[in-house]
Motif scaffolding. Structure first.
Motif, PDB file in Angstrom:
ATOM      1  N   TRP A   1      15.200   9.858  -0.670  1.00 48.00           N
ATOM      2  CA  TRP A   1      13.825   9.830  -1.179  1.00 48.00           C
ATOM      3  C   TRP A   1      12.875   9.382  -0.082  1.00 48.00           C
ATOM      4  O   TRP A   1      13.201   8.513   0.740  1.00 48.00           O
ATOM      5  CB  TRP A   1      13.730   8.878  -2.369  1.00 48.00           C
ATOM      6  N   SER A   2      11.722   9.969  -0.044  1.00 44.22           N
ATOM      7  CA  SER A   2      10.677   9.551   0.901  1.00 44.22           C
ATOM      8  C   SER A   2       9.373   9.363   0.130  1.00 44.22           C
ATOM      9  O   SER A   2       9.100  10.073  -0.853  1.00 44.22           O
ATOM     10  CB  SER A   2      10.491  10.587   2.011  1.00 44.22           C
ATOM     11  N   ALA A   3       8.581   8.422   0.544  1.00 40.10           N
ATOM     12  CA  ALA A   3       7.319   8.116  -0.149  1.00 40.10           C
ATOM     13  C   ALA A   3       6.395   9.321  -0.108  1.00 40.10           C
ATOM     14  O   ALA A   3       6.189   9.918   0.950  1.00 40.10           O
ATOM     15  CB  ALA A   3       6.652   6.916   0.496  1.00 40.10           C
ATOM     16  N   PRO A   4       5.844   9.720  -1.241  1.00 44.26           N
ATOM     17  CA  PRO A   4       4.952  10.885  -1.261  1.00 44.26           C
ATOM     18  C   PRO A   4       3.646  10.591  -0.527  1.00 44.26           C
ATOM     19  O   PRO A   4       3.161   9.457  -0.517  1.00 44.26           O
ATOM     20  CB  PRO A   4       4.719  11.123  -2.752  1.00 44.26           C
ATOM     21  N   THR A   5       3.107  11.617   0.056  1.00 42.45           N
ATOM     22  CA  THR A   5       1.841  11.483   0.777  1.00 42.45           C
ATOM     23  C   THR A   5       0.793  12.481   0.284  1.00 42.45           C
ATOM     24  O   THR A   5      -0.369  12.412   0.705  1.00 42.45           O
ATOM     25  CB  THR A   5       2.063  11.706   2.283  1.00 42.45           C
TER      26      THR A   5
ATOM     27  N   GLY B   1       0.781  -1.223   0.000  1.00 44.61           N
ATOM     28  CA  GLY B   1       0.000   0.000   0.000  1.00 44.61           C
ATOM     29  C   GLY B   1       0.813   1.273   0.000  1.00 44.61           C
ATOM     30  O   GLY B   1       0.257   2.367  -0.186  1.00 44.61           O
ATOM     31  N   SER B   2       2.120   1.182   0.212  1.00 39.52           N
ATOM     32  CA  SER B   2       2.960   2.380   0.217  1.00 39.52           C
ATOM     33  C   SER B   2       3.226   2.839  -1.213  1.00 39.52           C
ATOM     34  O   SER B   2       3.302   2.035  -2.148  1.00 39.52           O
ATOM     35  CB  SER B   2       4.279   2.092   0.930  1.00 39.52           C
ATOM     36  N   ARG B   3       3.371   4.142  -1.374  1.00 43.04           N
ATOM     37  CA  ARG B   3       3.569   4.708  -2.700  1.00 43.04           C
ATOM     38  C   ARG B   3       5.035   4.637  -3.120  1.00 43.04           C
ATOM     39  O   ARG B   3       5.952   4.800  -2.293  1.00 43.04           O
ATOM     40  CB  ARG B   3       3.073   6.151  -2.730  1.00 43.04           C
ATOM     41  N   VAL B   4       5.235   4.420  -4.418  1.00 43.24           N
ATOM     42  CA  VAL B   4       6.589   4.331  -4.972  1.00 43.24           C
ATOM     43  C   VAL B   4       6.770   5.281  -6.144  1.00 43.24           C
ATOM     44  O   VAL B   4       7.794   5.227  -6.832  1.00 43.24           O
ATOM     45  CB  VAL B   4       6.912   2.880  -5.412  1.00 43.24           C
TER      46      VAL B   4
END
Length: 288
Positions: A165-169, A79-82
């Motif tokens: 880099w960090s997953a966008p929210t 479910g995490s964005r890439v």
């Protein structure tokens, strides 16, 4: 009573048959097509396919250029964005043309699009194997929302995330959401008039080939036909019921009259038999 029941059953059976025929005809008639504009034409990778190599970008091809504030996201198996942003790509000719419909004077008219305009969505990394989903939200040139998703399976090797880099929210832009929900659309195409796709003249000289005119089918004709047929059935049934009841009453009266006539005949014959017996009796007495 039996004749009335038989008549009612016949009428009901005829009504059921007529309604069934109406439903069949309405199903066979051309259905008014959905008037979705700027829709997704194809993608790389295709929906439902298996990806075995770590792609750096996903390409989503639309029948017109996505809005500049369009929102794209790619979610991994957990479910995490890439995703890591998107940009416009080079238009290409579609292997299979896409047909879209526009309402003109109450009739849906088709337009055929041969060119796809891509949004190139960057993939930051592939954390694991499994199901990935690429979702999109945009607004077409006529003000209609363009939304959906493309799912596929990734069976390639895992790749690390870029440094820093960090997953966008962040979600869709509020103005985009307002347009997609019809709150802020001021496009003249939102009223249903045909609007030419944006982008072909600037990005592709050939443009998206359009069939401006086609054989359309009025959207209001199907319910109108159903109403007319049902009304005719009800009128016919209403006219036939009194006639049948009147005929049964006449039959009953005629049958009653026939019964009474038979009784009178019997009564009239009895005196003749009695009068015939009396002379015979007197003759026999005289002989004795």
């Amino acid at each position: 009573m039996r004749s009335n029941l038989v008549t009612v059953r016949k009428i009901l059976s005829r009504v059921v048959v007529a309604l069934a025929a109406t439903v069949v005809v309405s199903l066979l008639l051309p259905v008014a097509p959905a008037s979705a504009h700027g829709q997704l034409a194809t993608s790389t990778p295709l929906k439902g396919t298996v990806v075995r190599e770590p792609l750096t970008q996903l390409a989503l091809y639309f029948t017109e250029k996505p809005a500049s504030n369009a929102h794209f996201a790619i979610s991994g198996p957990d479910g995490s964005r890439v995703d890591n942003g998107w940009s416009y790509g080079e238009p290409k000719r579609l292997d299979k043309p896409v047909t879209e419909y526009f309402m003109v004077n109450g009739v849906f008219e088709p337009r055929l699009y041969h060119t796809g305009f891509p949004a190139m969505v960057t993939v930051a990394h592939w954390p694991a194997k499994g199901r990935y989903t690429a979702s999109y939200l945009s607004v077409a040139s006529d003000g209609e929302a363009v939304r959906g998703e493309v799912t596929f399976d990734y069976q390639g090797p895992g790749t690390p995330a870029p440094a820093g880099w960090s997953a966008p929210t962040a979600g869709p832009d509020p103005a985009l959401l307002a347009q997609a929900e019809g709150e802020g659309s001021t496009s003249p195409g939102a009223s249903g008039s045909p609007v030419a796709p944006t982008g072909p003249a600037a990005d592709d000289p050939a443009g998206a080939t359009q069939e401006q005119r086609g054989s359309g089918f009025p959207a209001w004709l199907i319910p109108a036909l159903i109403v007319v047929v049902v009304s005719a059935i009800v009128l016919v049934a209403a006219r036939r019921r009194p006639a049948t009841r009147g005929a049964s009453a006449v039959d009953r009266r005629s049958a009653g009259g026939a019964g009474r006539g038979g009784a009178a005949t019997r009564k009239s014959t009895n005196p003749i038999r009695k009068s015939g017996n009396r002379p015979g009796g007197q003759a026999r007495r005289g002989r004795r």
